[in-house]
Write an enzyme that holds these catalytic residues in place. Structure first.
Site, PDB file in Angstrom:
ATOM      1  N   GLY A  79       0.901  -1.314   0.054  1.00 39.73           N
ATOM      2  CA  GLY A  79      -0.173   0.163   0.018  1.00 39.73           C
ATOM      3  C   GLY A  79       0.749   1.342   0.028  1.00 39.73           C
ATOM      4  O   GLY A  79       2.043   1.276   0.194  1.00 39.73           O
ATOM      5  N   SER A 106      -2.365  -2.943  -5.300  1.00 34.48           N
ATOM      6  CA  SER A 106      -3.142  -3.060  -3.912  1.00 34.48           C
ATOM      7  C   SER A 106      -4.580  -2.296  -3.981  1.00 34.48           C
ATOM      8  O   SER A 106      -4.617  -1.130  -4.264  1.00 34.48           O
ATOM      9  CB  SER A 106      -2.189  -2.500  -2.728  1.00 34.48           C
ATOM     10  OG  SER A 106      -2.995  -2.363  -1.498  1.00 34.48           O
ATOM     11  N   GLN A 128      -5.056  -6.579  -6.222  1.00 32.68           N
ATOM     12  CA  GLN A 128      -5.214  -7.477  -5.043  1.00 32.68           C
ATOM     13  C   GLN A 128      -6.559  -6.766  -4.286  1.00 32.68           C
ATOM     14  O   GLN A 128      -6.551  -5.556  -4.131  1.00 32.68           O
ATOM     15  CB  GLN A 128      -3.944  -7.060  -4.118  1.00 32.68           C
ATOM     16  CG  GLN A 128      -4.095  -7.696  -2.770  1.00 32.68           C
ATOM     17  CD  GLN A 128      -4.533  -6.547  -1.683  1.00 32.68           C
ATOM     18  OE1 GLN A 128      -4.215  -5.345  -2.107  1.00 32.68           O
ATOM     19  NE2 GLN A 128      -5.355  -6.838  -0.667  1.00 32.68           N
ATOM     20  N   LYS A 219      -3.891 -15.245  -1.700  1.00 32.50           N
ATOM     21  CA  LYS A 219      -2.651 -15.003  -1.063  1.00 32.50           C
ATOM     22  C   LYS A 219      -2.852 -14.987   0.533  1.00 32.50           C
ATOM     23  O   LYS A 219      -3.774 -14.345   0.883  1.00 32.50           O
ATOM     24  CB  LYS A 219      -2.287 -13.157  -1.640  1.00 32.50           C
ATOM     25  CG  LYS A 219      -0.993 -12.785  -0.909  1.00 32.50           C
ATOM     26  CD  LYS A 219      -0.926 -11.253  -1.396  1.00 32.50           C
ATOM     27  CE  LYS A 219       0.315 -10.582  -0.749  1.00 32.50           C
ATOM     28  NZ  LYS A 219       0.268 -10.206   0.663  1.00 32.50           N
ATOM     29  N   ARG A 246       3.717  -9.427   8.787  1.00 32.14           N
ATOM     30  CA  ARG A 246       3.121  -8.128   9.567  1.00 32.14           C
ATOM     31  C   ARG A 246       1.650  -8.418  10.105  1.00 32.14           C
ATOM     32  O   ARG A 246       0.917  -7.814  10.749  1.00 32.14           O
ATOM     33  CB  ARG A 246       2.778  -6.887   8.353  1.00 32.14           C
ATOM     34  CG  ARG A 246       4.006  -6.429   7.822  1.00 32.14           C
ATOM     35  CD  ARG A 246       3.689  -5.973   6.360  1.00 32.14           C
ATOM     36  NE  ARG A 246       2.750  -4.517   6.557  1.00 32.14           N
ATOM     37  CZ  ARG A 246       3.548  -3.329   6.820  1.00 32.14           C
ATOM     38  NH1 ARG A 246       4.728  -3.137   7.071  1.00 32.14           N
ATOM     39  NH2 ARG A 246       2.900  -2.199   6.770  1.00 32.14           N
ATOM     40  N   ASP A 274       5.794 -14.748  -1.675  1.00 33.73           N
ATOM     41  CA  ASP A 274       6.550 -13.703  -1.424  1.00 33.73           C
ATOM     42  C   ASP A 274       6.932 -13.662   0.008  1.00 33.73           C
ATOM     43  O   ASP A 274       6.819 -14.538   0.732  1.00 33.73           O
ATOM     44  CB  ASP A 274       5.504 -12.525  -1.494  1.00 33.73           C
ATOM     45  CG  ASP A 274       4.399 -12.399  -0.611  1.00 33.73           C
ATOM     46  OD1 ASP A 274       4.591 -12.923   0.462  1.00 33.73           O
ATOM     47  OD2 ASP A 274       3.343 -11.826  -0.952  1.00 33.73           O
TER      48      ASP A 274
END
Length: 348
Positions: A79, A106, A128, A219, A246, A274
């Site tokens: 983002g 994003s 996404q 994802k 995160r 990723d």
């Protein structure tokens, strides 16, 4: 300063980005164990290189759902690109097109989908999606992405709530007043409590399928159980991801989770990864363990912070050159020759 490897771009971004922006991009959840493990896990994998293999001609191309890209590295959805560079996601889209690879835009872009699309017409782009508690907003975004020529829909599955990122809490992180979540303007007034919908389940893949003909990639998968459910619910691809460390701290490194997911799907869908990719040899390790392609998140932002579109192209070019060299030194002349035989896990 000569930019020789990705850590050079990281050092530049840390030095020159405003602290609140750097802390946001760098943040992991809680103790940042998973964030750091994403990188450390690669160091436990060793190569079994083969010699005298004729690597005078190298072919590093691959395909994502049938579309050829120049090498197996795409740009993961992250983002707020305007925090790194004024042109934001427009620069990201241009760099991806110039390097002939895939950019996943994003939901939380600081440019509109139209702006991203217009910046690099004809580029390979996926969109996404976070499913918003106001489903009409999500529906409109999906249909808009398809109409604008995006070629895949990436559903992020690991964010029913936002993980606790301590520096963001300390900094009181929020976007500067001149930046907006361009694709969600007006949506927040409808739903002030929790913008994301924590009630999303596997059945919502059927709902998405009713909205679009785009292939659906999911994802955030880290286990064989969820990989099997993804296949059963008809997705076309899986991105093995822990959201860059995160979300749930203590989740496995993505390269460690990859083997389990690849074995579970048995080639029925494409598997990507990723998290933690910092060198060309990391890409080679991920492909040897069954990934079709890897996606970079933070390194793309470091490239933007350095010189925008040009800096991101530099990051991708370095990875491309390092990947080609690693392949050659391991004895692989083409991506099709990369396999599990190429790696072993360290006993340390």
């Amino acid at each position: 300063m000569a930019m020789v490897c990705l850590s050079d771009f990281e050092a530049y971004a840390k030095k020159y980005l405003p602290k609140i922006a750097w802390d946001f991009f760098a943040a992991g959840a809680d103790d940042c164990t998973t964030r750091d493990e994403n990188i450390l896990a690669y160091k436990r994998i060793r190569f079994r290189p083969r010699m005298l293999r004729d690597v005078s001609m190298m072919d590093i191309r691959t395909k994502l759902l049938g579309t050829e890209i120049s090498f197996p590295v795409g740009i993961a959805p992250t983002g707020f690109h305007q925090l790194a560079w004024p042109d934001g996601e427009k620069s990201t889209a241009r760099a991806a097109k110039a390097m002939n690879t895939c950019y996943i835009a994003s939901t939380y872009s600081t440019c509109t989908l139209e702006e991203i699309s217009a910046a690099a017409p004809g580029g390979l782009r996926w969109f996404q999606l976070y499913i918003h508690c106001n489903r009409v907003v999500s529906q409109q975004l999906v249909q808009q992405a398809e109409a604008l020529g995006f070629q895949g829909l990436v559903l992020t599955a690991d964010l029913p709530y936002t993980g606790k990122r301590r520096d963001d809490v300390r900094n009181g992180f929020r976007l500067p007043p001149h930046m907006k979540l361009k694709n969600l303007e007006g949506a927040f007034e409808v739903c002030k409590m929790n913008v994301l919908d924590p009630s999303v389940t596997w059945n919502d893949i059927y709902w998405l399928r009713s909205l679009t003909d785009l292939p659906i990639i999911i994802k955030g998968i880290l286990t064989k159980e969820d990989a099997e459910l993804a296949v059963r619910h008809g997705v076309q691809g899986i991105i093995v991801s822990n959201h860059g460390g995160r979300q749930l701290d203590g989740a496995p490194a993505t390269i460690d989770a990859l083997v389990e997911v690849v074995e579970a799907v048995q080639g029925r869908v494409e598997v990507y990864l990723d998290g933690g990719i910092r060198k060309g040899s990391d890409i080679l390790k991920a492909l040897a363990l069954g990934a079709k392609c890897v996606f970079i998140g933070r390194p793309a932002l470091w490239g933007l912070a350095y010189k925008g579109e040009e800096g991101l192209q530099d990051v991708l070019r370095i990875l491309q050159d390092e990947f080609r060299l690693s392949m050659a030194l391991a004895g692989c002349a083409s991506v099709s020759e990369i396999g599990r035989h190429l790696v072993q896990f360290s006993k340390l």
